[in-house]
Design a protein around this motif. Structure first.
Motif, PDB file in Angstrom:
ATOM      1  N   MET A   1       0.854  -1.198   0.000  1.00 24.31           N
ATOM      2  CA  MET A   1       0.000   0.000   0.000  1.00 24.31           C
ATOM      3  C   MET A   1       0.888   1.245   0.000  1.00 24.31           C
ATOM      4  SD  MET A   1      -2.945   1.046   2.763  1.00 24.31           S
ATOM      5  CE  MET A   1      -1.838   1.355   4.123  1.00 24.31           C
ATOM      6  N   GLN A   2       0.604   2.168  -0.925  1.00 24.70           N
ATOM      7  CA  GLN A   2       1.419   3.378  -1.019  1.00 24.70           C
ATOM      8  C   GLN A   2       1.031   4.353   0.090  1.00 24.70           C
ATOM      9  OE1 GLN A   2       1.131   5.360  -4.734  1.00 24.70           O
ATOM     10  NE2 GLN A   2       2.899   6.660  -4.371  1.00 24.70           N
ATOM     11  N   HIS A   3       2.060   4.908   0.730  1.00 25.98           N
ATOM     12  CA  HIS A   3       1.794   5.850   1.804  1.00 25.98           C
ATOM     13  C   HIS A   3       1.652   7.271   1.257  1.00 25.98           C
ATOM     14  CE1 HIS A   3       3.732   2.802   4.683  1.00 25.98           C
ATOM     15  NE2 HIS A   3       2.457   2.869   4.959  1.00 25.98           N
ATOM     16  N   THR A   4       0.977   8.106   2.018  1.00 26.72           N
ATOM     17  CA  THR A   4       0.824   9.513   1.637  1.00 26.72           C
ATOM     18  C   THR A   4       2.079  10.283   2.029  1.00 26.72           C
ATOM     19  OG1 THR A   4      -0.153   9.989   3.775  1.00 26.72           O
ATOM     20  CG2 THR A   4      -1.664   9.411   2.014  1.00 26.72           C
ATOM     21  N   ASP A   5       2.140  11.526   1.563  1.00 25.88           N
ATOM     22  CA  ASP A   5       3.334  12.336   1.849  1.00 25.88           C
ATOM     23  C   ASP A   5       3.064  13.375   2.928  1.00 25.88           C
ATOM     24  OD1 ASP A   5       1.643  13.911   0.456  1.00 25.88           O
ATOM     25  OD2 ASP A   5       3.040  14.507  -1.117  1.00 25.88           O
ATOM     26  N   PHE A   6       2.223  13.001   3.902  1.00 20.40           N
ATOM     27  CA  PHE A   6       1.995  13.889   5.047  1.00 20.40           C
ATOM     28  C   PHE A   6       1.747  13.054   6.295  1.00 20.40           C
ATOM     29  CE2 PHE A   6      -0.846  16.040   8.012  1.00 20.40           C
ATOM     30  CZ  PHE A   6      -0.052  17.135   8.315  1.00 20.40           C
ATOM     31  N   VAL A   7       2.312  13.511   7.414  1.00 14.20           N
ATOM     32  CA  VAL A   7       2.135  12.862   8.717  1.00 14.20           C
ATOM     33  C   VAL A   7       1.772  13.933   9.742  1.00 14.20           C
ATOM     34  CG1 VAL A   7       3.374  11.710  10.602  1.00 14.20           C
ATOM     35  CG2 VAL A   7       3.729  10.952   8.244  1.00 14.20           C
ATOM     36  N   HIS A   8       0.744  13.668  10.536  1.00 11.23           N
ATOM     37  CA  HIS A   8       0.386  14.613  11.619  1.00 11.23           C
ATOM     38  C   HIS A   8       1.418  14.503  12.745  1.00 11.23           C
ATOM     39  CE1 HIS A   8      -3.392  16.436  10.447  1.00 11.23           C
ATOM     40  NE2 HIS A   8      -3.838  15.265  10.021  1.00 11.23           N
ATOM     41  N   LEU A   9       2.034  15.654  13.079  1.00  8.40           N
ATOM     42  CA  LEU A   9       3.084  15.691  14.111  1.00  8.40           C
ATOM     43  C   LEU A   9       2.684  16.540  15.324  1.00  8.40           C
ATOM     44  CD1 LEU A   9       6.220  16.164  11.804  1.00  8.40           C
ATOM     45  CD2 LEU A   9       5.402  14.040  12.849  1.00  8.40           C
ATOM     46  N   HIS A  10       1.495  17.128  15.297  1.00 11.62           N
ATOM     47  CA  HIS A  10       1.052  17.989  16.399  1.00 11.62           C
ATOM     48  C   HIS A  10      -0.392  17.589  16.702  1.00 11.62           C
ATOM     49  CE1 HIS A  10       1.266  22.252  18.274  1.00 11.62           C
ATOM     50  NE2 HIS A  10       0.242  21.610  18.800  1.00 11.62           N
ATOM     51  N   LEU A  11      -0.568  16.786  17.746  1.00 11.89           N
ATOM     52  CA  LEU A  11      -1.864  16.128  17.908  1.00 11.89           C
ATOM     53  C   LEU A  11      -2.184  15.846  19.373  1.00 11.89           C
ATOM     54  CD1 LEU A  11      -3.074  13.250  15.653  1.00 11.89           C
ATOM     55  CD2 LEU A  11      -3.190  12.996  18.117  1.00 11.89           C
ATOM     56  N   HIS A  12      -3.412  16.164  19.745  1.00 15.60           N
ATOM     57  CA  HIS A  12      -3.858  15.978  21.133  1.00 15.60           C
ATOM     58  C   HIS A  12      -4.871  14.847  21.212  1.00 15.60           C
ATOM     59  CE1 HIS A  12      -1.773  19.559  22.481  1.00 15.60           C
ATOM     60  NE2 HIS A  12      -2.121  20.072  21.314  1.00 15.60           N
ATOM     61  N   THR A  13      -4.525  13.829  21.984  1.00 11.12           N
ATOM     62  CA  THR A  13      -5.433  12.699  22.175  1.00 11.12           C
ATOM     63  C   THR A  13      -6.343  12.982  23.366  1.00 11.12           C
ATOM     64  OG1 THR A  13      -4.156  11.424  23.806  1.00 11.12           O
ATOM     65  CG2 THR A  13      -3.489  11.208  21.492  1.00 11.12           C
ATOM     66  N   GLN A  14      -7.110  11.962  23.754  1.00 13.60           N
ATOM     67  CA  GLN A  14      -7.996  12.061  24.914  1.00 13.60           C
ATOM     68  C   GLN A  14      -7.233  12.343  26.205  1.00 13.60           C
ATOM     69  OE1 GLN A  14      -8.583   7.918  23.861  1.00 13.60           O
ATOM     70  NE2 GLN A  14      -8.829   7.415  26.015  1.00 13.60           N
ATOM     71  N   TYR A  15      -5.886  12.199  26.164  1.00 15.53           N
ATOM     72  CA  TYR A  15      -5.092  12.421  27.386  1.00 15.53           C
ATOM     73  C   TYR A  15      -4.679  13.879  27.566  1.00 15.53           C
ATOM     74  CZ  TYR A  15      -5.215   7.402  27.914  1.00 15.53           C
ATOM     75  OH  TYR A  15      -5.664   6.117  28.082  1.00 15.53           O
ATOM     76  N   SER A  16      -5.028  14.756  26.610  1.00 21.27           N
ATOM     77  CA  SER A  16      -5.013  16.192  26.897  1.00 21.27           C
ATOM     78  C   SER A  16      -6.380  16.447  27.529  1.00 21.27           C
ATOM     79  CB  SER A  16      -4.836  17.016  25.615  1.00 21.27           C
ATOM     80  OG  SER A  16      -3.532  16.892  25.114  1.00 21.27           O
ATOM     81  N   LEU A  17      -6.461  16.229  28.831  1.00 22.99           N
ATOM     82  CA  LEU A  17      -7.735  16.024  29.513  1.00 22.99           C
ATOM     83  C   LEU A  17      -8.718  17.172  29.293  1.00 22.99           C
ATOM     84  CD1 LEU A  17      -6.484  14.487  32.888  1.00 22.99           C
ATOM     85  CD2 LEU A  17      -6.994  13.337  30.726  1.00 22.99           C
ATOM     86  N   GLN A 264       7.826  21.669   0.568  1.00 26.01           N
ATOM     87  CA  GLN A 264       8.855  21.064   1.422  1.00 26.01           C
ATOM     88  C   GLN A 264       8.368  20.936   2.865  1.00 26.01           C
ATOM     89  OE1 GLN A 264      11.579  19.760  -0.037  1.00 26.01           O
ATOM     90  NE2 GLN A 264      11.914  18.786   1.940  1.00 26.01           N
ATOM     91  N   ALA A 265       7.473  21.859   3.274  1.00 26.27           N
ATOM     92  CA  ALA A 265       6.939  21.813   4.649  1.00 26.27           C
ATOM     93  C   ALA A 265       6.108  20.553   4.871  1.00 26.27           C
ATOM     94  CB  ALA A 265       6.104  23.060   4.929  1.00 26.27           C
ATOM     95  N   LEU A 266       5.443  20.075   3.789  1.00 21.49           N
ATOM     96  CA  LEU A 266       4.686  18.829   3.885  1.00 21.49           C
ATOM     97  C   LEU A 266       5.625  17.631   3.842  1.00 21.49           C
ATOM     98  CD1 LEU A 266       1.826  19.836   1.437  1.00 21.49           C
ATOM     99  CD2 LEU A 266       1.603  19.577   3.911  1.00 21.49           C
ATOM    100  N   LYS A 267       6.595  17.675   2.924  1.00 22.54           N
ATOM    101  CA  LYS A 267       7.550  16.560   2.811  1.00 22.54           C
ATOM    102  C   LYS A 267       8.346  16.384   4.101  1.00 22.54           C
ATOM    103  CE  LYS A 267       8.128  16.858  -2.191  1.00 22.54           C
ATOM    104  NZ  LYS A 267       8.935  17.506  -3.240  1.00 22.54           N
ATOM    105  N   ASN A 268       8.601  17.488   4.778  1.00 15.31           N
ATOM    106  CA  ASN A 268       9.388  17.404   6.019  1.00 15.31           C
ATOM    107  C   ASN A 268       8.654  16.652   7.124  1.00 15.31           C
ATOM    108  OD1 ASN A 268      11.738  18.572   5.107  1.00 15.31           O
ATOM    109  ND2 ASN A 268      11.143  20.653   5.708  1.00 15.31           N
ATOM    110  N   THR A 269       7.317  16.582   7.036  1.00 16.13           N
ATOM    111  CA  THR A 269       6.597  15.782   8.049  1.00 16.13           C
ATOM    112  C   THR A 269       7.007  14.317   7.923  1.00 16.13           C
ATOM    113  OG1 THR A 269       4.636  15.359   6.661  1.00 16.13           O
ATOM    114  CG2 THR A 269       4.602  17.353   8.027  1.00 16.13           C
ATOM    115  N   VAL A 270       7.136  13.837   6.697  1.00 16.46           N
ATOM    116  CA  VAL A 270       7.543  12.448   6.466  1.00 16.46           C
ATOM    117  C   VAL A 270       9.013  12.263   6.813  1.00 16.46           C
ATOM    118  CG1 VAL A 270       7.712  10.597   4.753  1.00 16.46           C
ATOM    119  CG2 VAL A 270       5.773  12.185   4.696  1.00 16.46           C
ATOM    120  N   ALA A 271       9.840  13.275   6.467  1.00 16.58           N
ATOM    121  CA  ALA A 271      11.284  13.198   6.789  1.00 16.58           C
ATOM    122  C   ALA A 271      11.486  13.099   8.300  1.00 16.58           C
ATOM    123  CB  ALA A 271      12.009  14.411   6.227  1.00 16.58           C
ATOM    124  N   ILE A 272      10.715  13.867   9.065  1.00 13.94           N
ATOM    125  CA  ILE A 272      10.813  13.811  10.535  1.00 13.94           C
ATOM    126  C   ILE A 272      10.360  12.436  11.021  1.00 13.94           C
ATOM    127  CG2 ILE A 272       9.773  14.688  12.680  1.00 13.94           C
ATOM    128  CD1 ILE A 272       9.773  17.491  11.330  1.00 13.94           C
TER     129      ILE A 272
END
Length: 561
Positions: A1-17, A264-272
């Motif tokens: 399966m081909q992956h996309t070229d963006f990854v979420h790196l700033h994200l709050h789960t249910q534990y940000s109460l 490049q700002a989007l590609k850098n999410t995958v690079a990180i």
């Protein structure tokens, strides 16, 4: 399966109460749907959900990136004044772990945030961060970051100085200038300041979306959640709310539409994501070190105590008892659990010597003749035909589980003895999390929507009294609730909102019985938390403590024994 070229790196789960409305399982399912190769969690000031997030993401084939949105004090973390009146008395900064060294440093940072820097929020400071930068990647943060404040004040010199501090702390190659676009003019102004700064400093730019809820349509439920947190209602004009409806888990295509001019700002999410390679090992057992008398090993000392105890229990024990004891001791030695038995024997002996009532033993541990010989349990497994294999099975290596009942009024004396014996920094009570179950979420949402308490309570009471019942099942099983939803638009609206928030983590508290004991400072393996009453607990709940292999004990308090 081909992956996309963006990854979420700033994200709050249910534990940000009561702020993050993303349940971990749904979040990971959404990342899979969008074919993302990796996903980060960056909850506010804590690592509460790190182990569960890591385990579930890895199981689903998505690389887990452990991080945190830290609160940076404007001055020293020890100062308790709202210096310069900044938002929440602290600036935000986004941190990600590259490796195990970074994870251990992040554990120490979030622990210090609660134990040393807490002032409305768990804060760290620059001095502390400079000591713990190894293995971390820093994203410069949102509008409420140090850099954001400087750029909005058009103070380019200050912005450059801030960037240089973090570049020095983590290495230039590990610092990224973060750009966001939730439709806010201030963010666009900030980006207009970031792009030339990035060129001048030779620092890469990375795009993020500050994810607080899963779907675009969840923004109203998130507003209700913020009302639950702040004690306001949706009718209050001065209630705290987010300034746009864009704080959701955007698709790669939506991010491309926003940041297509800065590819490049989007590609850098995958690079990180490719550079973040934290490997946590689950299943390795980390027992505390029990010191045996000179001339003994753990196994030989346990054998000596068990044989002596067997004689006290049975007088002259018969062949069956001796053979059973030997067989159990061999299994315990083979599995490496002699130290576990000695640790438990030691604090139970202490309790008995101080006249602290101890229960007779419950669960599968009652099947151990060694435990009976050591006075850990008081139920004769030979007399009652109890099986040792239900307690310890060499075919299935897992931590033994002994629930120990102590007199409720004197349980703290035993915990204090354990602290003295193994070191205060090696022992803590364990956190537990309350969640928004069907009845609780109805009551909370009703109040936040401005309904009278009696009305919300009446609807909540329509939910059948079944353990862990879901709202959907409650509607199926309860005719009054189903009819209320069908006939009353306000109740239908309430339930629709409650469905989004159902199951979220509502609050943290101290587990009634859980204690963790380590052979080294706990902060080598687990972050610590300070509760409202000043009690120090782990930031990981029972199941996570077990996963990382630390010894957890249930010190259950009983009022009558």
């Amino acid at each position: 399966m081909q992956h996309t070229d963006f990854v979420h790196l700033h994200l709050h789960t249910q534990y940000s109460l009561l702020d993050g409305a993303c349940q971990v399982d749904r979040l990971i399912a959404k990342a899979k749907e969008y074919r993302m190769p990796a996903l980060a969690m960056t909850d506010h000031g804590n690592l509460f959900g790190a182990v569960d997030f890591y385990a579930l993401a890895a199981k689903e084939g998505i690389k887990p990136i452990i991080g945190c949105e830290l609160y940076m004090a404007p001055g020293s973390r020890f100062e308790r004044t709202p210096q310069d009146g900044q938002y929440e008395g602290a600036n935000h900064i986004t941190i990600l772990c590259r490796n195990l060294a970074g994870y251990k440093n992040l554990i120490k940072l979030v622990t210090a945030g609660y134990l040393e820097g807490f002032y409305y929020k768990p804060r760290i400071d620059r001095e502390l961060f400079a000591q713990h930068g190894e293995g971390l990647i820093v994203l410069s943060g949102c509008l409420n970051s140090e850099l954001g404040h400087a750029l909005l004040e058009t103070d380019e010199a200050k912005a450059a100085q801030i960037a240089k501090f973090y570049m020095d702390a983590v290495g230039k190659e590990n610092y990224y200038l973060e750009i966001q676009d939730h439709g806010l003019e201030d963010q666009r102004r900030m980006t207009r300041g970031i792009l030339p700064l990035a060129r001048r400093l030779g620092v890469p730019v990375v795009a993020s979306n500050d994810v607080h809820y899963l779907n675009a349509g969840d923004h109203k439920a998130h507003e209700v959640l913020l009302c639950v947190q702040t004690g306001k209602t949706m009718r209050d004009a001065d209630r705290w709310r987010f300034s746009s409806q864009q704080f959701y888990f955007k698709s790669p295509e939506e991010m491309q539409a926003l940041f297509g001019e800065v590819p490049q700002a989007l590609k850098n999410t995958v690079a990180i994501a490719e550079r973040c390679n934290l490997e946590l090992s689950f299943g390795k057992i980390r027992l505390p070190r029990y010191t045996v008398p000179e001339g003994h090993t753990l196994d030989s000392y346990l054998r000596a105590l068990a044989e002596e105890g067997l004689r006290k229990r049975y007088g002259e024990p018969g062949r069956e008892a001796v053979a059973r004891l030997n067989r159990e001791l061999e299994v315990i030695a083979k599995m490496g659990f002699a130290g576990y038995f000695l640790v438990v024997w030691d604090f139970i002996s202490y309790a008995r010597s101080r006249g602290i009532p101890v229960g007779p033993g419950r669960g599968s541990a009652a099947g151990s003749l060694v435990a009976y010989s050591l006075n850990i349990t008081n139920i004769d497994p030979l007399r009652y035909g109890l099986l040792f294999e239900r307690f310890l099975n060499p075919e299935r290596i897992s931590m033994p589980d002994m629930d120990i009942d102590f007199c409720d009024e004197r349980r703290d004396e035993v915990i204090e003895y354990v602290r003295q014996k193994y070191g205060a920094e090696n022992v803590a009570q364990i956190i537990t999390f309350g969640t928004l179950g069907a009845k609780a979420v109805i009551r909370d949402v009703a109040r936040a929507m401005g309904m009278p308490y009696a009305e919300g309570d009446k609807i909540a009471k329509m939910v059948p009294n079944a353990p862990n019942i879901s709202l959907d099942d409650a509607i199926k099983d309860s005719a009054p609730l189903r009819q209320a939803v069908e006939k009353q638009p306000a109740v239908a609206d309430l339930i629709e909102t409650a469905r989004v928030l159902e199951g979220l983590t509502r609050h943290a508290s101290t587990h009634a019985a859980g204690v963790v004991i380590s052979s080294e400072p706990l902060t080598e393996h687990v972050p610590l938390y300070k509760g409202a009453k000043g009690e120090i607990t782990t930031q990981y709940a029972m199941t996570a403590i077990e996963k990382i292999g630390l010894l957890k004990m249930d010190f259950l308090g009983l009022r009558t024994l």
